[in-house]
Design an enzyme around this catalytic site. Structure first.
Site, PDB file in Angstrom:
ATOM      1  N   HIS A 157       0.837  -1.208   0.000  1.00 29.45           N
ATOM      2  CA  HIS A 157       0.000   0.000   0.000  1.00 29.45           C
ATOM      3  C   HIS A 157       0.878   1.267   0.000  1.00 29.45           C
ATOM      4  O   HIS A 157       0.674   2.173  -0.816  1.00 29.45           O
ATOM      5  CB  HIS A 157      -0.903  -0.030   1.242  1.00 29.45           C
ATOM      6  CG  HIS A 157      -1.843   1.120   1.379  1.00 29.45           C
ATOM      7  ND1 HIS A 157      -3.166   1.046   1.005  1.00 29.45           N
ATOM      8  CD2 HIS A 157      -1.668   2.374   1.873  1.00 29.45           C
ATOM      9  CE1 HIS A 157      -3.756   2.210   1.256  1.00 29.45           C
ATOM     10  NE2 HIS A 157      -2.868   3.032   1.783  1.00 29.45           N
ATOM     11  N   GLU A 158       1.840   1.318   0.903  1.00 28.99           N
ATOM     12  CA  GLU A 158       2.682   2.524   0.989  1.00 28.99           C
ATOM     13  C   GLU A 158       3.574   2.662  -0.237  1.00 28.99           C
ATOM     14  O   GLU A 158       3.839   3.776  -0.695  1.00 28.99           O
ATOM     15  CB  GLU A 158       3.508   2.537   2.277  1.00 28.99           C
ATOM     16  CG  GLU A 158       2.675   2.636   3.563  1.00 28.99           C
ATOM     17  CD  GLU A 158       1.644   3.776   3.567  1.00 28.99           C
ATOM     18  OE1 GLU A 158       1.928   4.869   3.036  1.00 28.99           O
ATOM     19  OE2 GLU A 158       0.534   3.553   4.100  1.00 28.99           O
TER      20      GLU A 158
ATOM     21  N   HIS B 196       1.485   4.343  -2.787  1.00 27.90           N
ATOM     22  CA  HIS B 196       1.469   5.804  -2.573  1.00 27.90           C
ATOM     23  C   HIS B 196       2.786   6.435  -3.033  1.00 27.90           C
ATOM     24  O   HIS B 196       2.777   7.471  -3.705  1.00 27.90           O
ATOM     25  CB  HIS B 196       1.294   6.122  -1.086  1.00 27.90           C
ATOM     26  CG  HIS B 196      -0.107   5.986  -0.579  1.00 27.90           C
ATOM     27  ND1 HIS B 196      -1.203   6.426  -1.278  1.00 27.90           N
ATOM     28  CD2 HIS B 196      -0.592   5.475   0.591  1.00 27.90           C
ATOM     29  CE1 HIS B 196      -2.307   6.190  -0.566  1.00 27.90           C
ATOM     30  NE2 HIS B 196      -1.959   5.603   0.563  1.00 27.90           N
TER      31      HIS B 196
ATOM     32  N   HIS C 243      -5.817   6.454  -2.759  1.00 28.28           N
ATOM     33  CA  HIS C 243      -6.697   5.429  -2.214  1.00 28.28           C
ATOM     34  C   HIS C 243      -7.718   4.995  -3.262  1.00 28.28           C
ATOM     35  O   HIS C 243      -8.104   5.775  -4.132  1.00 28.28           O
ATOM     36  CB  HIS C 243      -7.390   5.934  -0.945  1.00 28.28           C
ATOM     37  CG  HIS C 243      -6.458   5.955   0.220  1.00 28.28           C
ATOM     38  ND1 HIS C 243      -6.508   6.883   1.220  1.00 28.28           N
ATOM     39  CD2 HIS C 243      -5.409   5.136   0.516  1.00 28.28           C
ATOM     40  CE1 HIS C 243      -5.540   6.649   2.089  1.00 28.28           C
ATOM     41  NE2 HIS C 243      -4.861   5.598   1.689  1.00 28.28           N
TER      42      HIS C 243
ATOM     43  N   CYS D 206      -8.933  -4.180  -3.135  1.00 31.39           N
ATOM     44  CA  CYS D 206      -7.683  -3.593  -3.634  1.00 31.39           C
ATOM     45  C   CYS D 206      -6.760  -3.225  -2.470  1.00 31.39           C
ATOM     46  O   CYS D 206      -7.200  -2.696  -1.449  1.00 31.39           O
ATOM     47  CB  CYS D 206      -7.980  -2.351  -4.464  1.00 31.39           C
ATOM     48  SG  CYS D 206      -6.498  -1.533  -5.083  1.00 31.39           S
TER      49      CYS D 206
ATOM     50  N   CYS E  26      -5.900  -3.651  -7.610  1.00 35.16           N
ATOM     51  CA  CYS E  26      -7.011  -3.979  -8.506  1.00 35.16           C
ATOM     52  C   CYS E  26      -6.577  -3.656  -9.942  1.00 35.16           C
ATOM     53  O   CYS E  26      -5.509  -3.077 -10.162  1.00 35.16           O
ATOM     54  CB  CYS E  26      -8.258  -3.184  -8.122  1.00 35.16           C
ATOM     55  SG  CYS E  26      -8.164  -1.439  -8.548  1.00 35.16           S
TER      56      CYS E  26
HETATM   57 ZN    ZN Z   1      -3.050   4.992   2.220  1.00 35.62          ZN
HETATM   58 ZN    ZN Z   2      -7.466  -0.201  -6.736  1.00 33.24          ZN
END
Ligand code: ZN
Ligand code: ZN
Length: 179
Positions: free
Chosen positions: A127-128, A131, A137, A143, A162
């Site tokens: 996730h990071e 980013h 987001h 996802c 996703c």
């Molecule tokens: Zn985030």
């Molecule tokens: Zn996504």
């Protein structure tokens, strides 16, 4: 997926067992990234600790990571530590990132079940990294870029981008290669 030649440097902010980090490294490699761990821990000074909140401030740790790793030849740098951190307006954060640099705070991800703990770390590191590479987001519940407000939220999402995020990531990385 292998057209992605992006490289990720994982930096430890506290001692962390390889058992916890290795699955995340393996996952990033399966996604097509070149991933490496820098084994000299980044020293996070206590001056960045908020004694009233008993937490570190994520913004200031991120500044430190940016300062210390600006010259390294990697597409993105993700620092991971057994730390509890907050950001302005938030009680806590699992991670905090900006362009190219990310941080992941695993203290609140901890579980007695090692496989659950590993899985949460995989998701938050991915996730990071998303980013740090420019993704925002995502509303798709499964996802990995879905926002997580609790460990239950983390457990609900998958370790994967996703289709939409994956396509966006590919075009971001292709544009980077052209530079
Ligand atoms: Zn985030
Ligand atoms: Zn996504």
């Amino acid at each position: 997926m292998n057209e992605r030649h992006a490289s990720v440097l994982i930096v430890k902010m506290t001692p962390l067992d390889d058992v916890l980090l290795n699955p995340a490294i393996k996952h990033l490699e399966e996604l097509g990234f070149k991933a490496a761990v820098f084994n000299v821990p980044l020293h996070v000074p206590l001056t960045l600790y908020n004694w009233k909140r008993r937490q570190f401030k994520a913004e200031t740790i991120l500044d430190l990571v940016k300062r210390e790793f600006s010259d390294v030849p990697y597409t993105a740098i993700i620092a991971v530590g057994y730390i509890d951190a907050y950001a302005e307006g938030l009680n806590f954060v699992f991670g905090y990132s900006t362009q190219r640099y990310g941080t992941v705070y695993v203290k609140r991800l901890k579980s007695d079940d090692v496989s659950v703990y590993q899985s949460r770390i995989i998701k938050e590191v991915t996730h990071e990294l998303g980013h740090a590479l420019g993704l925002e987001h995502c509303d798709v519940p499964r996802c990995v870029m879905n926002f997580s407000n609790s460990v239950e939220d983390v457990d609900k999402k998958s370790v994967f981008f996703c289709e939409k995020c994956s396509a966006k990531l590919s075009s971001i990385l292709k544009a980077k290669q052209r530079v």
